[in-house]
Design a protein around this motif. Structure first.
Motif, PDB file in Angstrom:
ATOM      1  N   SER A 256       1.293  -1.346   0.403  1.00  0.00           N
ATOM      2  CA  SER A 256      -0.093   0.267  -0.178  1.00  0.00           C
ATOM      3  C   SER A 256       0.986   1.239   0.000  1.00  0.00           C
ATOM      4  N   GLN A 257       2.064   1.246   0.316  1.00  0.00           N
ATOM      5  CA  GLN A 257       2.432   2.677   0.604  1.00  0.00           C
ATOM      6  C   GLN A 257       3.381   2.903  -0.325  1.00  0.00           C
ATOM      7  N   ILE A 258       3.819   1.557  -1.117  1.00  0.00           N
ATOM      8  CA  ILE A 258       4.132   1.658  -2.724  1.00  0.00           C
ATOM      9  C   ILE A 258       3.276   2.500  -3.291  1.00  0.00           C
ATOM     10  N   ILE A 259       2.221   1.866  -3.401  1.00  0.00           N
ATOM     11  CA  ILE A 259       1.080   2.145  -4.187  1.00  0.00           C
ATOM     12  C   ILE A 259       0.838   3.858  -4.303  1.00  0.00           C
ATOM     13  N   GLN A 260       0.482   4.148  -2.933  1.00  0.00           N
ATOM     14  CA  GLN A 260       0.508   5.606  -2.219  1.00  0.00           C
ATOM     15  C   GLN A 260       1.651   6.633  -2.668  1.00  0.00           C
ATOM     16  N   SER A 261       2.675   6.181  -2.788  1.00  0.00           N
ATOM     17  CA  SER A 261       3.653   7.050  -3.186  1.00  0.00           C
ATOM     18  C   SER A 261       4.244   7.478  -4.556  1.00  0.00           C
ATOM     19  N   PHE A 262       3.007   6.136  -5.057  1.00  0.00           N
ATOM     20  CA  PHE A 262       3.856   6.359  -6.875  1.00  0.00           C
ATOM     21  C   PHE A 262       2.547   6.817  -6.855  1.00  0.00           C
ATOM     22  N   PHE A 263       1.250   6.807  -6.807  1.00  0.00           N
ATOM     23  CA  PHE A 263       0.264   7.053  -7.405  1.00  0.00           C
ATOM     24  C   PHE A 263       0.089   9.001  -6.806  1.00  0.00           C
ATOM     25  N   SER A 264       0.714   9.023  -5.884  1.00  0.00           N
ATOM     26  CA  SER A 264       0.134  10.352  -5.258  1.00  0.00           C
ATOM     27  C   SER A 264       0.323  12.115  -5.936  1.00  0.00           C
ATOM     28  N   ARG A 265       0.827  11.568  -7.196  1.00  0.00           N
ATOM     29  CA  ARG A 265       0.554  13.043  -7.712  1.00  0.00           C
ATOM     30  C   ARG A 265       1.027  12.536  -9.266  1.00  0.00           C
ATOM     31  N   ARG A 266      -0.508  11.884  -9.466  1.00  0.00           N
ATOM     32  CA  ARG A 266      -0.516  11.063 -10.448  1.00  0.00           C
ATOM     33  C   ARG A 266      -1.982  10.927 -10.965  1.00  0.00           C
TER      34      ARG A 266
END
Length: 683
Positions: A256-266
């Protein structure tokens, strides 16, 4: 009114062309598209009525009726005729039979009822009502002292509409059609606009937390293995969607941390986190909230229930939860079609590309509803709809990437639609030993810089990092917990001890329940079964064959193992899995969920205050099982052995072998019971 005058003039010309005999004069009635004709005699009127009845005017048959009263010719514009008229006679009362006989010659009656001092009649056609009102006005009947009064009754359309609403046969279809039409015409476009507005925002602006705000998670995301993973995801999502994507990893591994970080500005990305939901209704509400599905079904159901409460016999209304979920997916698909039609014209920067829909924790949601058969059936149906929807939007229409974030895809992989391309499974690994060592050592040195009193013990603690690695492995949650304690007033050794104690308490609470050393457990397993399973896992360094555990410990019933996996106490991984996450040869591997859990199991088994009572409880259960089996054998022996009244010895020969077999079984059971009790005493 001008049109009616033209019709009256045309009718007058038509009547004049017929050369009716005995006509004195003719008065047009433009308002009612007719005319009044006065004749010299009654015989001439009767002949004219017969002649006119066979004529046609303006594609319609002419209708001629004798006038019995004194008609009133008027052209009042605001007094419109209606299909309902009244009859009233002052100082006298008409019976229903008399009223019916007066009115029926002019047309079919739908209703005839008394209202105060008059009769009100509802005709099937307005023409019949006009004829009755005109021809009967001022009629003097034999035996009545006064003349007849006639007039139109304004048609009560609102009351009629309310009466129709009270009829369920009309009201229910009408309400259903109205709701469906209003939803399609008004609500759906508004929902589409709100969903497009939500999709256009980056994930970080939709209420999601920013993992970079946590320093430990920030270090985790900067690790080379995680950076390599995010680079692969970026390349994947920049291409046209071709198939479903699965991000698989163990519990607390940082998915979940990877997903939130990866898509945070997308932008054009939605994450539906359903890992905490335990009902299908909660899942649909969560899905609606994440995509900004407004107005929600909860609001519309309240309005519709209020409307249905007005219908007799219908006081409850609710759309099926699975239908609600399918409707959300349908509108989301329409929104994706609108957005995808703009590509590549909307591509402005590196983050602006195809839409990505992320379903996080579907396997956990399915595990939470597994105990309720009805809820579980609805959940499976809804998940099948989601997979079919995902297939359409990735493989078929290429509108958006669809990602499922799960711990293991083996259970969900069996629910994929037929002829679906194998999903692309991306695994989230634990941190390597070198990466974890670097994180812990860097945190220790940073603490020593901030706290001078910690500098003296820095080198010795750096040497102990290897032991900490054996405890936590590379699991993000456990590394995070260890570093959180290190940042406090704990030394590295104290932090390891506190982390281990917490893991032991968690294992005892979730695996053995609030009361130890009894037959009650939180799931469909017993405490002794979990204790024996822990022994085998520790002996085999955390892994073992699934079927071995199922048959040697759970006696073939895998309900307990399924619950243990669902509660994250164990992991079940296919050995040699295919692209769908299914085992190639059907072999499953059972393992501990993390290195810390294995250490906690080993620590508990080494404690006499835990191991000895559990062994005694296991012995007690086994002894009871053997005694029950022994009682059954002895009862069979009593039935087979001859009684005092037995007449022949030959009757014993047929069962002699069985008696000998049971005798041997009794001896072996007694021996097993003695050995179990002896082992209990020796401990």
């Amino acid at each position: 009114m001008a049109h009616q005058r033209k019709v009256a003039d045309a009718l007058r010309e038509r009547l004049a062309s017929l050369n009716l005999a005995g006509v004195e004069f003719m008065v047009p009635m433009a308002k009612y598209s007719g005319a009044l004709i006065r004749f010299h005699s009654a015989e001439a009127m009767k002949e004219a009525v017969l002649k006119l009845s066979g004529e046609r005017f303006a594609l319609q048959a002419l209708r001629a009726l004798p006038v019995r009263g004194r008609p009133f010719v008027e052209d009042i514009v605001l007094e419109a005729p209606s299909t309902m008229m009244y009859l009233r006679m002052k100082a006298a009362e008409l019976t229903k039979t008399e009223a019916f006989n007066l009115l029926r010659p002019y047309g079919r009656l739908l209703k005839l009822e008394r209202n105060g001092d008059r009769w009100e009649a509802l005709f099937a056609t307005k023409t019949a009502a006009i004829a009755a009102r005109t021809c009967l006005r001022g009629l003097v009947l034999d035996g009545f002292p006064t003349s007849l009064h006639t007039g139109f009754v304004p048609f009560r359309r609102f009351e009629t509409f309310l009466n129709l609403l009270k009829n369920p046969k009309f009201a229910i279809p009408a309400l259903s059609i109205t709701m469906a039409t209003s939803t399609w015409v008004l609500v759906d476009p508004f929902r589409t606009v709100t969903m497009m507005s939500r999709l256009s925002l980056p994930l970080g602006e939709k209420g999601a937390s920013r993992p970079e705000s946590d320093s430990v998670v920030a270090q985790y995301l900067e690790a080379p293995s995680i950076q390599s993973l995010t680079t692969s995801l970026k390349q994947l999502f920049s291409k046209r969607p071709e198939r479903i994507t699965v991000l698989a990893g163990a519990a607390s591994s940082g998915k979940s941390q990877i997903i939130q970080s990866f898509f945070s500005r997308r932008p054009f990305c939605v994450r539906i986190d359903c890992s905490k939901e335990s009902t299908v209704e909660g899942f649909v509400d969560r899905l609606s909230e994440c995509v900004d599905f407004r107005p929600s079904f909860r609001t519309l159901n309240s309005i519709t229930s209020w409307l249905y409460s007005m219908v007799p016999g219908k006081t409850d209304y609710k759309v099926s939860t699975t239908v609600e979920g399918a409707e959300v997916l349908r509108l989301l698909e329409r929104t994706l079609a609108i957005i995808s039609a703009k590509y590549p014209t909307t591509k402005r920067d590196e983050y602006d590309s195809y839409c990505v829909i992320v379903f996080d924790g579907l396997d956990q949601f399915l595990s939470r509803v597994r105990h309720d058969p009805a809820e579980y059936a609805q959940a499976r149906f809804l998940l099948s709809e989601i997979f079919e929807w995902s297939k359409r939007n990735t493989e078929r229409n290429h509108r958006a990437h669809v990602m499922f974030v799960v711990r293991s895809f083996s259970q969900l992989g069996r629910m994929l639609p037929a002829q679906t391309s194998p999903p692309l499974v991306v695994s989230v690994p634990d941190l390597s030993r070198e990466e974890t060592h670097h994180m812990i050592e860097e945190r220790l040195r940073r603490r020593a810089q901030l706290r001078p009193e910690m500098r003296t013990a820095l080198e010795s603690e750096v040497e102990q990092v290897g032991h900490a690695l054996d405890l936590v492995g590379g699991r993000l949650e456990h590394v995070h917990g260890l570093l959180y304690l290190v940042d406090g007033d704990h030394s590295l050794k104290e932090a390891e001890r506190a982390l281990l104690v917490k893991a032991e308490q968690d294992l005892l609470m979730r695996g053995f329940g609030e009361r130890l050393f009894n037959s009650v457990s939180p799931g469909r397993w017993t405490q002794t079964q979990l204790w024996r399973l822990m022994q085998l896992l520790v002996t085999n360094e955390g892994t073992m064959n699934y079927d071995q555990a199922r048959y040697s410990i759970f006696e073939g019933n895998e309900a307990g193992l399924v619950d243990l996996v669902a509660e994250d106490l164990l992991l079940c991984v296919p050995e040699g899995s295919d692209a769908r996450g299914q085992s190639i040869d059907g072999t499953l591997q059972l393992s501990v969920s993390s290195p810390l859990q294995l250490t906690a199991m080993r620590s508990l088994l080494d404690k006499d205050e835990f191991a000895l009572p559990m062994h005694n409880q296991w012995v007690k259960e086994r002894v009871n099982e053997k005694k029950v089996e022994l009682n059954l054998v002895e009862e069979e022996l009593q039935r087979l052995l001859p009684g005092p009244s037995s007449s022949s010895h030959s009757s014993m020969k047929g069962v002699q072998s069985r008696v000998q077999e049971l005798d041997q079984k009794v001896l072996s059971l007694n021996s097993a019971i003695q050995k179990l009790e002896a082992s209990k005493k020796s401990l």
